[in-house]
Scaffold this motif. Sequence first.
Motif, short mmCIF file in Angstrom:
data_model
loop_
_atom_site.label_atom_id
_atom_site.label_comp_id
_atom_site.label_asym_id
_atom_site.label_seq_id
_atom_site.Cartn_x
_atom_site.Cartn_y
_atom_site.Cartn_z
N GLY A 55 0.82 -1.20 0.00
CA GLY A 55 0.00 0.00 0.00
C GLY A 55 0.85 1.25 0.00
O GLY A 55 2.09 1.18 0.02
N VAL A 56 0.18 2.39 -0.02
CA VAL A 56 0.87 3.68 -0.01
C VAL A 56 0.34 4.54 1.12
O VAL A 56 -0.83 4.44 1.50
N GLY A 80 -4.06 7.44 1.96
CA GLY A 80 -3.40 6.35 1.25
C GLY A 80 -4.32 5.16 1.12
O GLY A 80 -5.51 5.25 1.40
N GLY A 81 -3.73 4.05 0.70
CA GLY A 81 -4.52 2.85 0.53
C GLY A 81 -3.72 1.77 -0.17
O GLY A 81 -2.51 1.90 -0.36
N GLY A 82 -4.39 0.72 -0.55
CA GLY A 82 -3.75 -0.44 -1.14
C GLY A 82 -3.42 -0.27 -2.61
O GLY A 82 -4.08 0.49 -3.32
N PRO A 87 3.39 2.14 -7.47
CA PRO A 87 3.12 2.83 -6.21
C PRO A 87 2.84 4.33 -6.36
O PRO A 87 1.94 4.86 -5.72
N ALA A 88 3.58 5.02 -7.22
CA ALA A 88 3.33 6.45 -7.42
C ALA A 88 1.93 6.66 -8.03
O ALA A 88 1.22 7.59 -7.64
N GLY A 89 1.55 5.81 -8.94
CA GLY A 89 0.21 5.89 -9.52
C GLY A 89 -0.86 5.64 -8.47
O GLY A 89 -1.91 6.29 -8.48
N ALA A 90 -0.60 4.70 -7.58
CA ALA A 90 -1.55 4.42 -6.49
C ALA A 90 -1.69 5.62 -5.57
O ALA A 90 -2.79 5.95 -5.11
N ALA A 91 -0.57 6.30 -5.27
CA ALA A 91 -0.62 7.49 -4.42
C ALA A 91 -1.49 8.57 -5.06
O ALA A 91 -2.35 9.17 -4.41
N ARG A 92 -1.29 8.80 -6.35
CA ARG A 92 -2.10 9.81 -7.06
C ARG A 92 -3.59 9.40 -7.07
O ARG A 92 -4.47 10.24 -6.85
N ARG A 93 -3.85 8.13 -7.33
CA ARG A 93 -5.23 7.63 -7.36
C ARG A 93 -5.91 7.80 -6.01
O ARG A 93 -7.04 8.29 -5.91
N ASP A 126 4.70 17.68 -7.00
CA ASP A 126 6.05 17.33 -6.51
C ASP A 126 6.07 16.01 -5.75
O ASP A 126 6.70 15.90 -4.69
N LEU A 127 5.41 15.01 -6.26
CA LEU A 127 5.36 13.70 -5.61
C LEU A 127 6.74 13.06 -5.58
O LEU A 127 7.41 12.97 -6.61
#
Length: 154
Positions: A34-35, A62-64, A71-77, A89-90
Amino acid sequence: MLHLIPRPLARTLLRLAYAVRHRWRMLRKTHLAGVSIIIRDANGQVLLVRHAYGPAVWMLPGGGLSRGEDPAGAARREAREELAIELLDLQECGTMEETISGCPHTSYIFSARAGSEPRQDGREVVDWAFFAPAHIPTDLGRLTRKHLALVPGF
């Protein structure tokens, strides 16, 4: 699809799903990932949220990760789904091997700036606030303080 369900019913279903998922993880012992996102505003304050499910504590958004998801895509999602914001600025701060619901869990920790004012969805996230690093609340999620420690100033 969750946005089509009335908010009170969605929160109830999320609490039920959280309890079932917790028990499933305890039985299966499946490794998950997860993130967690340390989001700051223009003043350097950090964004914390309270979820409709799980412990009633402040946590990082955050989430799974979905299967095969970056992982960066998951953080944005997750930032879009939970708070309707874009991340600026991720940067990845690091990873931590943890145990969640009795299962091994890899947590990818990111830092970013909020691209706009957050808006909780009223389903998954029921409260949010920005806190100065010196005034982080004491009622934090079990892993939140460890994740914050990866960023200088915490």
